[in-house]
Design a protein around this motif. Structure first.
Motif, PDB file in Angstrom:
ATOM      1  N   ASP A   1      40.651  50.497 -35.989  1.00 12.86           N
ATOM      2  CA  ASP A   1      41.011  51.465 -34.955  1.00 12.86           C
ATOM      3  C   ASP A   1      39.758  52.231 -34.554  1.00 12.86           C
ATOM      4  O   ASP A   1      39.214  53.033 -35.320  1.00 12.86           O
ATOM      5  CB  ASP A   1      42.071  52.421 -35.486  1.00 12.86           C
ATOM      6  N   PHE A   2      39.295  52.005 -33.331  1.00 15.75           N
ATOM      7  CA  PHE A   2      38.046  52.611 -32.887  1.00 15.75           C
ATOM      8  C   PHE A   2      38.137  54.131 -32.790  1.00 15.75           C
ATOM      9  O   PHE A   2      37.187  54.837 -33.123  1.00 15.75           O
ATOM     10  CB  PHE A   2      37.628  52.022 -31.531  1.00 15.75           C
TER      11      PHE A   2
ATOM     12  N   SER B   1      41.901  48.139 -32.045  1.00 15.96           N
ATOM     13  CA  SER B   1      42.817  49.051 -31.351  1.00 15.96           C
ATOM     14  C   SER B   1      42.112  50.269 -30.775  1.00 15.96           C
ATOM     15  O   SER B   1      41.215  50.844 -31.399  1.00 15.96           O
ATOM     16  CB  SER B   1      43.898  49.528 -32.328  1.00 15.96           C
ATOM     17  N   THR B   2      42.559  50.652 -29.561  1.00 15.23           N
ATOM     18  CA  THR B   2      42.221  51.964 -29.007  1.00 15.23           C
ATOM     19  C   THR B   2      43.514  52.725 -28.712  1.00 15.23           C
ATOM     20  O   THR B   2      43.572  53.533 -27.790  1.00 15.23           O
ATOM     21  CB  THR B   2      41.367  51.840 -27.719  1.00 15.23           C
TER      22      THR B   2
ATOM     23  N   SER C   1      45.839  48.281 -26.744  1.00 12.90           N
ATOM     24  CA  SER C   1      45.522  49.522 -26.041  1.00 12.90           C
ATOM     25  C   SER C   1      46.763  50.100 -25.385  1.00 12.90           C
ATOM     26  O   SER C   1      47.688  49.373 -25.019  1.00 12.90           O
ATOM     27  CB  SER C   1      44.453  49.261 -24.977  1.00 12.90           C
ATOM     28  N   ASP C   2      46.748  51.435 -25.217  1.00 11.56           N
ATOM     29  CA  ASP C   2      47.781  52.097 -24.411  1.00 11.56           C
ATOM     30  C   ASP C   2      47.604  51.783 -22.933  1.00 11.56           C
ATOM     31  O   ASP C   2      48.539  51.890 -22.148  1.00 11.56           O
ATOM     32  CB  ASP C   2      47.692  53.629 -24.556  1.00 11.56           C
TER      33      ASP C   2
ATOM     34  N   ALA D   1      45.202  58.685 -22.919  1.00  7.73           N
ATOM     35  CA  ALA D   1      44.912  57.283 -22.637  1.00  7.73           C
ATOM     36  C   ALA D   1      44.367  57.104 -21.228  1.00  7.73           C
ATOM     37  O   ALA D   1      44.713  57.856 -20.316  1.00  7.73           O
ATOM     38  CB  ALA D   1      46.184  56.448 -22.804  1.00  7.73           C
ATOM     39  N   GLY D   2      43.512  56.097 -21.049  1.00  9.97           N
ATOM     40  CA  GLY D   2      43.065  55.688 -19.728  1.00  9.97           C
ATOM     41  C   GLY D   2      41.869  56.426 -19.177  1.00  9.97           C
ATOM     42  O   GLY D   2      41.450  56.171 -18.052  1.00  9.97           O
ATOM     43  N   ARG D   3      41.273  57.327 -19.954  1.00 11.01           N
ATOM     44  CA  ARG D   3      40.182  58.113 -19.389  1.00 11.01           C
ATOM     45  C   ARG D   3      38.914  57.305 -19.141  1.00 11.01           C
ATOM     46  O   ARG D   3      38.202  57.546 -18.171  1.00 11.01           O
ATOM     47  CB  ARG D   3      39.851  59.291 -20.310  1.00 11.01           C
TER      48      ARG D   3
END
Length: 276
Positions: free
Chosen positions: A91-92, A71-72, A12-13, A112-114
């Motif tokens: 990859d989702f 992966s996201t 993930s990021d 990212a991160g939402r």
């Protein structure tokens, strides 16, 4: 029979919580495999990606099987580097985002991160307040504030009340208190007076006497408190009490905290606060 050993990477990021949660849910459907799970959060530059490729290739060599990668990641260039490794990438975002963009006829933000950030601050702070409430009203503490609870879990000692309250608070923003039914309550054979004004908020947790005996033995080995006979008496009494006062209750012997919490919310009609 020797279990197949495989490595799985969650990329993930940001935190990696989404990739791990979704990936784990999928892998639980496959038996007979021993998984080595590796979380790789904050994968946000090419140097980290190239180093990770080496780790993935090393895992493939050691296992004799190519690793699975969930992966996201939102950065296409980083994901493309990962795809060069000896692995199978799931990859989702690629799987779902494009289809949703087409249906909604608008591009996604691709930020990212939402999902675990502060996009819904009121919901986030309600969960923090709920956690503080659960901690401050654990094990019958501060009963004068029970009227502020969304729900009050009741049950004998070691029935799982505290972890369930904390999970409800952390995941759903539910203000959950709990009250332990004691030996004194059993002798009185009445609902504790402090619970009378909040009877409509009560929800009971029970379990098998054998399971309660096992749990208590870990805490106080060979004690009267942990004896099977004592556990049998307490469970029989509390279930009779629940039925007498029409308190909904749940047998938690074979279900997880996640399932317990979901069932409680479903039966009580409480609204989840996670997403605002």
């Amino acid at each position: 029979m020797t279990k197949q050993k495989r490595t799985v990477f969650y990329l993930s990021d940001r935190t990696g919580i989404t990739a791990e949660t979704l990936g784990h849910s999928l892998l639980t459907q496959f038996d007979g495999i021993e998984w080595k799970k590796i979380n790789v959060p904050f994968l946000d530059n090419m140097a980290k990606a190239r180093t990770l490729v080496e780790r993935i290739n090393h895992a493939a060599e050691c296992d004799g099987y190519r690793p699975l990668v969930f992966s996201t990641l939102l950065k296409a260039d980083i994901l493309e580097v990962i795809r060069q490794a000896n692995c199978r990438v799931y990859d989702f975002f690629e799987t779902f985002i494009s289809s949703i963009e087409q249906e909604l006829q608008q591009p996604s933000a691709r930020m990212a991160g939402r999902s675990h950030g502060l996009q819904q601050p009121l919901s986030y702070f309600k969960r923090i307040a709920a956690i503080n409430y659960a901690l401050g009203h654990d094990d019958g503490v501060n009963p004068k504030n029970f009227t502020d609870a969304d729900i009050i879990l009741v049950g004998v000692s070691r029935a799982g009340k505290t972890p369930t309250c904390l999970y409800l608070a952390l995941q759903y923003g539910i203000a959950a208190a709990n009250y332990p039914l004691t030996q004194e309550d059993m002798l009185a054979n009445q609902l504790p007076k402090v619970l009378e004004p909040v009877r409509n908020k009560l929800f009971g947790l029970t379990l098998s006497a054998a399971q309660l005996h096992f749990i208590r033995e870990e805490r106080r080995p060979h004690s009267q408190y942990a004896s099977l006979a004592q556990c049998q008496r307490e469970i029989q009494w509390q279930e009779s009490l629940f039925q007498l006062f029409h308190i909904p209750y749940l047998d938690t012997t074979h279900i997880s905290i996640e399932e317990i919490s979901a069932i409680i919310l479903d039966r009580s009609g409480l609204k989840r606060q996670l997403y605002g």
